[in-house]
Write a protein that holds these residues in place. Structure first.
Motif, short mmCIF file in Angstrom:
data_model
loop_
_atom_site.label_atom_id
_atom_site.label_comp_id
_atom_site.label_asym_id
_atom_site.label_seq_id
_atom_site.Cartn_x
_atom_site.Cartn_y
_atom_site.Cartn_z
N ILE A 71 23.54 -62.92 38.03
CA ILE A 71 24.46 -62.79 36.90
C ILE A 71 25.81 -62.32 37.43
O ILE A 71 25.95 -61.98 38.61
CB ILE A 71 23.93 -61.81 35.83
N SER A 72 26.79 -62.27 36.54
CA SER A 72 28.10 -61.73 36.89
C SER A 72 28.24 -60.32 36.32
O SER A 72 27.54 -59.95 35.38
CB SER A 72 29.21 -62.64 36.35
N ALA A 73 29.16 -59.55 36.88
CA ALA A 73 29.37 -58.17 36.46
C ALA A 73 29.91 -58.06 35.04
O ALA A 73 29.79 -57.01 34.42
CB ALA A 73 30.31 -57.46 37.44
N ASP A 74 30.46 -59.15 34.50
CA ASP A 74 30.95 -59.11 33.12
C ASP A 74 29.85 -59.46 32.11
O ASP A 74 30.09 -59.50 30.91
CB ASP A 74 32.17 -60.03 32.93
N PHE A 75 28.62 -59.68 32.63
CA PHE A 75 27.46 -60.03 31.80
C PHE A 75 27.76 -61.24 30.92
O PHE A 75 27.33 -61.32 29.77
CB PHE A 75 27.00 -58.85 30.92
N GLY A 76 28.51 -62.21 31.45
CA GLY A 76 28.87 -63.41 30.69
C GLY A 76 27.65 -64.15 30.17
O GLY A 76 27.52 -64.41 28.98
N MET A 77 26.75 -64.50 31.03
CA MET A 77 25.43 -65.05 30.70
C MET A 77 25.43 -66.16 29.67
O MET A 77 24.68 -66.12 28.70
CB MET A 77 24.51 -63.92 30.23
N GLY A 78 26.24 -67.19 29.87
CA GLY A 78 26.32 -68.26 28.89
C GLY A 78 25.78 -69.60 29.33
O GLY A 78 25.62 -70.50 28.51
N LYS A 79 25.50 -69.77 30.63
CA LYS A 79 25.06 -71.07 31.14
C LYS A 79 23.96 -70.88 32.17
O LYS A 79 23.84 -69.84 32.80
CB LYS A 79 26.22 -71.81 31.82
N GLY A 80 23.20 -71.93 32.37
CA GLY A 80 22.17 -71.92 33.41
C GLY A 80 20.90 -71.20 32.97
O GLY A 80 20.66 -70.98 31.78
N ILE A 81 20.12 -70.78 33.93
CA ILE A 81 18.82 -70.18 33.66
C ILE A 81 18.94 -68.83 32.95
O ILE A 81 18.02 -68.39 32.28
CB ILE A 81 17.99 -70.06 34.96
N LYS A 85 28.93 -61.68 41.59
CA LYS A 85 30.35 -61.98 41.36
C LYS A 85 30.84 -61.12 40.20
O LYS A 85 30.05 -60.62 39.41
CB LYS A 85 30.55 -63.46 41.07
N GLU A 86 32.15 -60.97 40.12
CA GLU A 86 32.75 -60.13 39.10
C GLU A 86 32.74 -60.81 37.73
O GLU A 86 32.32 -60.22 36.74
CB GLU A 86 34.18 -59.77 39.51
N ARG A 87 33.22 -62.03 37.65
CA ARG A 87 33.37 -62.74 36.37
C ARG A 87 32.51 -64.01 36.36
O ARG A 87 32.31 -64.64 37.39
CB ARG A 87 34.82 -63.14 36.15
N TYR A 88 32.06 -64.38 35.18
CA TYR A 88 31.13 -65.51 35.04
C TYR A 88 31.68 -66.81 35.61
O TYR A 88 30.93 -67.65 36.09
CB TYR A 88 30.73 -65.70 33.56
N PHE A 89 32.99 -67.01 35.57
CA PHE A 89 33.58 -68.28 36.00
C PHE A 89 33.84 -68.34 37.50
O PHE A 89 34.22 -69.38 38.03
CB PHE A 89 34.87 -68.57 35.22
N GLY A 96 22.57 -73.26 41.83
CA GLY A 96 22.83 -74.18 40.73
C GLY A 96 24.30 -74.18 40.42
O GLY A 96 25.12 -74.71 41.18
N LEU A 97 24.67 -73.53 39.34
CA LEU A 97 26.07 -73.43 38.94
C LEU A 97 26.92 -72.70 39.99
O LEU A 97 28.12 -72.94 40.09
CB LEU A 97 26.19 -72.71 37.60
#
Length: 147
Positions: free
Chosen positions: A23-33, A79-83, A118-119
């Motif tokens: 995951i990313s540190a911003d807890f974006g969690m919008g795509k993938g597994i 990573k820091e951010r989801y993108f 993956g992503l």
């Protein structure tokens, strides 16, 4: 350490396995597994509640790579951010933190997808070598679930 790769659904492994994913540190969690982790474990809400200022703390570390244990899920932060994209260095640091958590909590079995590939677009040969290198000389069993 025992390491194996198997063609199976990650979410069908026995309950004595801890599940690892990135995951990313911003807890974006919008795509993938991670979307499936959210459906099954409500992971995003749990992490946001337990670590409300995590991104700010992570950003100030400036080293990258961490791991947060929540229930039976090991959340590798690469990573820091989801993108953004992780590096093999942030992956290694997250794996080292995961190893520390396993040793401190007597975790002996981990199942994971092909993490970071993956992503996030890391090379699986590189990632699997890091996993084997970090967990060598431990009693942890690593099961990689491939689709």
């Amino acid at each position: 350490m025992t390491y194996r790769e198997d063609r199976k659904d990650l979410f069908t492994v026995p309950e004595d396995y801890y599940l690892a994913h990135c995951i990313s540190a911003d807890f974006g969690m919008g795509k993938g597994i991670v979307v499936e982790f959210n459906k099954r474990f409500d992971m995003k809400r749990k992490l946001q509640t337990k670590y409300p200022d995590y991104l700010n703390q992570y950003t100030h570390k400036r080293i990258g790579g961490d791991c947060l244990l929540e229930g039976r899920v090991l959340n590798l932060i690469t990573k820091e951010r989801y993108f953004q994209k992780p590096t093999i260095i942030t992956m290694r640091l997250a794996l080292e933190k995961m190893k520390q958590i396993c040793l401190e909590n007597d975790i002996k079995k981990i199942a994971m997808p092909v993490i970071g590939c993956g992503l996030d677009r890391l090379d699986w040969n590189d990632v699997s070598e890091q996993i084997k290198s970090v967990f060598t000389n431990t009693e942890v069993e690593i099961l990689v679930c491939k689709r």
